[in-house]
Design an enzyme around this catalytic site. Structure first.
Site, PDB file in Angstrom:
ATOM      1  NE  ARG A 263      -3.761   0.134   2.321  1.00  0.00           N
ATOM      2  CZ  ARG A 263      -4.866   0.349   1.899  1.00  0.00           C
ATOM      3  NH1 ARG A 263      -5.383  -0.793   1.056  1.00  0.00           N
ATOM      4  NH2 ARG A 263      -5.480   1.499   1.800  1.00  0.00           N
TER       5      ARG A 263
ATOM      6  N   GLY B 269      -5.103   8.805   3.864  1.00  0.00           N
ATOM      7  CA  GLY B 269      -5.934   9.741   3.255  1.00  0.00           C
ATOM      8  C   GLY B 269      -5.275  11.218   3.183  1.00  0.00           C
TER       9      GLY B 269
ATOM     10  CD  GLU C 124      -3.450  -5.614 -17.541  1.00  0.00           C
ATOM     11  OE1 GLU C 124      -3.826  -4.752 -17.480  1.00  0.00           O
ATOM     12  OE2 GLU C 124      -2.939  -6.295 -16.260  1.00  0.00           O
TER      13      GLU C 124
ATOM     14  CE  LYS D  66      -0.068  -5.559 -14.820  1.00  0.00           C
ATOM     15  NZ  LYS D  66      -1.056  -5.518 -14.566  1.00  0.00           N
TER      16      LYS D  66
ATOM     17  CG  HIS E 221      -4.521   5.932 -38.586  1.00  0.00           C
ATOM     18  ND1 HIS E 221      -5.108   6.470 -39.476  1.00  0.00           N
ATOM     19  CD2 HIS E 221      -4.760   4.706 -38.621  1.00  0.00           C
ATOM     20  CE1 HIS E 221      -5.829   5.779 -40.071  1.00  0.00           C
ATOM     21  NE2 HIS E 221      -5.808   4.413 -39.638  1.00  0.00           N
TER      22      HIS E 221
HETATM   23  C1  AGP Z   1      -2.381  -2.420 -12.316  1.00  0.00           C
HETATM   24  O1  AGP Z   1      -1.337  -3.574 -12.428  1.00  0.00           O
HETATM   25  C2  AGP Z   1      -2.305  -1.518 -11.196  1.00  0.00           C
HETATM   26  N1  AGP Z   1      -2.126  -2.233  -9.886  1.00  0.00           N
HETATM   27  C3  AGP Z   1      -3.362  -0.761 -11.325  1.00  0.00           C
HETATM   28  O2  AGP Z   1      -3.831  -0.116 -12.531  1.00  0.00           O
HETATM   29  C4  AGP Z   1      -5.005  -1.068 -10.687  1.00  0.00           C
HETATM   30  O3  AGP Z   1      -5.589  -2.267 -11.484  1.00  0.00           O
HETATM   31  C5  AGP Z   1      -5.769   0.100 -10.369  1.00  0.00           C
HETATM   32  O4  AGP Z   1      -5.361   0.984  -9.505  1.00  0.00           O
HETATM   33  C6  AGP Z   1      -7.222  -0.314 -10.045  1.00  0.00           C
HETATM   34  O5  AGP Z   1      -7.268  -0.911  -8.748  1.00  0.00           O
HETATM   35  P1  AGP Z   1      -8.540  -1.654  -8.163  1.00  0.00           P
HETATM   36  O6  AGP Z   1      -8.754  -3.099  -9.445  1.00  0.00           O
HETATM   37  O7  AGP Z   1      -8.400  -2.153  -7.045  1.00  0.00           O
HETATM   38  O8  AGP Z   1      -9.699  -0.918  -8.369  1.00  0.00           O
END
Ligand code: AGP
Length: 620
Positions: free
Chosen positions: A28, A104, A493, A497, A516
């Site tokens: 996190r 937050g 995707e 990644k 394009h």
């Molecule tokens: C992708 O690998 C990321 N970790 C990120 O794009 C993620 O999918 C996005 O922040 C959405 O998160 P969520 O699925 O928990 O809403």
């Protein structure tokens, strides 16, 4: 963003278990980490360190905190104030009486700080959280001894605008932790003569599987032996605990070098867990749990379906839109949740909005959901975290059963989401009479027989091909990913990644767009990753490959094993098993995940915790 862990026990030293939980939450944020304890003699002690939790651990080894049964800790994703020791949480007030961890953003913190400075408060950090600690302390002092910590926290929060999940502890009020939340996640874990708090369930699975989720505006007083839950309006309320079906082992690496690799390899099991128990094998239909309350009549009445999500989840949402159109003849759109608020679109009565989110805590997606609900829209959540805000607040819910996803780069959660979207398409298609029983049975059969086909993607030959391509890709500064139709979201995707864990610039494009503009990038050093498995776009993808080759570009192609045409045209060939075209996204995404992993590994990147990112983006 930012992880909080706290524990209050009946005399048991909680430092080690809180640190263990904090490490589980490192996804996190990893700009700094800290811990505070109540020393039992009306004092608090705090240790904080910039950088990852390992730095805090080293600090604690040389400068130990006293044993304590009251411990709070934090891992930070910086918003206000650069990563630095002084900006690391926990933060105390200037009298050292109150200590707070917070996730937050306090939007009016500059005004509050100016007021507090005028009152004589001294600030040592650049954070909004230090303002909270001082605000709480001011209310406690102004209370002439009559205000307890909980009342002071609640009073302070009336002055605050913004999002918060917080835990506060007071030197002169031993045996008490106060928690509160508004728009940032916080759950309380109920143990045996102990209570815990955390941003996410995985942090507490080694301690308990019984949880109470706090709703917006709620707060609670935690003692070792009881919890007093307080509503937004200040009433004491009761709430049953919810049993989490995740196990502590699921949140561990289990011998893998990285969570990302473990999670990539778990995908065949995710297919089984998310799909198979929901099959109605005689009706050719899908049966969801009772969190899905949309009836056949509701589904028949729909005229449109809207998907909203962020990041990887928005790529599965794009696939969902395609599947609902294909199998349920329900037209729709996919919107970036953060952009929705600025769009003039209004929900119609006959529109269903599907919000896709692994965490169920993504601020942009939640804001879009609440805005739509205000306008009378109906929300179906597709989510991996039971008890998350999306799971609780959506009108209807389909849980994906991926288990906790810890790697910041989302892999198995994407797989689970797309699987759930196939199920949704079948359910809606059956309800609307678009799919016959026979066709429904075929689709279920295709999904069931997909699982063994996935094995070949993890075979040594497939992995060797991925590693060869990765060794080349690791040497380039930039590349393109191209796909058409259902493969376009997979191209997006794949590019996401690669850029997020290797820091190599990558763009996903619909392949038709190449001519394009992006084609100007192609020369003998420039790689293009193409998705060229058989479907109605196949011939056109072959033409795209030839166009890249004609300009001496390097081609990395995902193609069906044995497809000589694609293999001969490509510099690097990533073989996949042949499946019905509509299932190809679930197959083709895997070598792209593996490719990014191997590139990042070759470059020595921090795969599970790439720079600047956090797993759960709980601020807008
Ligand atoms: C992708 O690998 C990321 N970790 C990120 O794009 C993620 O999918 C996005 O922040 C959405 O998160 P969520 O699925 O928990 O809403």
């Amino acid at each position: 963003m930012c992880g909080i862990v706290a524990a209050i026990t009946n005399g048991l030293d909680a430092r080690a278990s809180v640190l263990h939980g904090l490490k589980t939450l490192e996804y996190r944020g990893y700009d700094s980490a800290g811990m505070a304890v109540h020393t039992g003699d009306s004092k608090l002690a705090v240790r904080r360190k910039m950088g990852k939790i390992a730095n805090l651990e080293a600090e604690l080894a040389s400068n130990a905190l006293p044993e304590s049964d009251q411990v709070i800790a934090h891992t930070r994703w910086a918003t206000h104030g650069a990563p630095a020791d002084r900006n690391a949480h926990p933060h105390t007030d200037d009298g050292g009486e109150i200590v707070v961890v917070h996730n937050g953003i306090i939007e009016n913190y500059l005004d509050l700080r100016a007021e507090l400075v005028a009152d004589g408060h001294v600030f040592l950090s650049d954070t909004d959280t230090e303002v909270l600690a001082n605000l709480i302390a001011r209310h406690m002092r102004n209370g002439n001894g009559g205000i307890d910590l909980h009342t002071a926290v609640r009073t302070a929060l009336t002055e605050v605008h913004g999002a918060y999940a917080l835990v506060a502890m007071c030197a002169t009020e031993p045996g008490t932790l106060v928690v509160a939340r508004q728009d940032s996640p916080l759950i309380v874990g109920v143990g045996d003569a102990a209570h815990y708090a955390a941003s996410d369930m995985p942090a507490l699975l080694h301690l308990t599987r019984d949880f109470v989720a706090l709703e917006n505006g709620e707060s609670a007083i935690l003692h070792a032996d009881k919890m007093q839950l307080c509503s937004a309006s200040g009433d004491w309320i009761e709430r049953e605990t919810t049993l989490c079906d995740w196990t502590p082992e699921q949140a561990e690496k289990g011998g893998y070098p990285h969570f990302m690799l473990k999670e990539i390899e778990e995908q065949p099991d995710v297919l089984a867990r998310t799909a198979f128990d929901r099959f109605h094998d005689t009706e050719g239909d899908v049966v969801f749990e009772d969190t899905f309350t949309l009836t056949d009549a509701d589904l028949r009445a729909l005229r449109r379906i809207r998907f909203m999500a962020m990041g990887t989840s928005s790529h599965s949402a794009m696939i969902g839109r395609w599947l609902l159109a294909e199998f349920a003849e329900l037209p729709g759109e996919t919107l970036n949740a953060s952009e929705f608020l600025y769009s003039p679109i209004l929900p119609e009565n006959d529109t269903l909005t599907v919000i896709v989110s692994q965490s169920g805590e993504t601020a942009d997606s939640l804001r879009a959901m609440r805005e739509l609900q205000k306008r009378g829209g109906r929300i179906l959540g597709i989510c991996n975290v039971q008890g998350s805000t999306l799971a609780r607040e959506a009108d209807d819910l389909i849980l994906t059963h991926c288990g906790p996803e810890v790697g910041v780069a989302s892999t198995k959660a994407f797989f689970g989401q797309v699987t759930a979207l196939y199920l949704l398409a079948i359910r809606v298609g059956r309800a609307r009479g678009v799919l016959s029983t026979e066709r429904g049975l075929e689709l279920l059969h295709d999904l069931r027989t997909l699982r063994p086909k996935l094995d070949s993607l993890f075979a040594p030959e497939a992995m060797a091909a991925v590693r060869q391509a990765a060794a080349f890709l690791a040497t380039v500064p930039s590349c393109l990913f191209l796909g058409r139709g259902l493969q376009h979201p997979i191209a997006l995707e794949g590019a996401l990644k690669l850029k997020e864990i290797s820091y190599i610039h990558a763009e996903g494009y619909p392949a038709g767009e190449m001519k394009h503009g992006p084609i100007a990038l192609i020369d003998e050093h420039f790689p293009v990753v193409v998705l060229a498995t058989p479907d109605r776009t196949y011939e056109k993808m072959i033409s795209n490959i030839e166009e890249v080759r004609a300009r001496s570009g390097k081609v990395i192609a995902v193609g069906v094993a044995g497809d000589q045409q694609v293999q001969n045209a490509a510099d690097y060939f990533l073989p996949v098993p042949e499946v019905p075209p509509y299932l190809a996204p679930l197959v083709n995404v895997i070598p792209l995940q593996q490719l990014s992993y191997e590139v990042a590994l070759a470059l020595g990147r921090d795969i599970d915790q790439p720079r600047n990112l956090a797993k759960s983006v709980t601020v807008e």
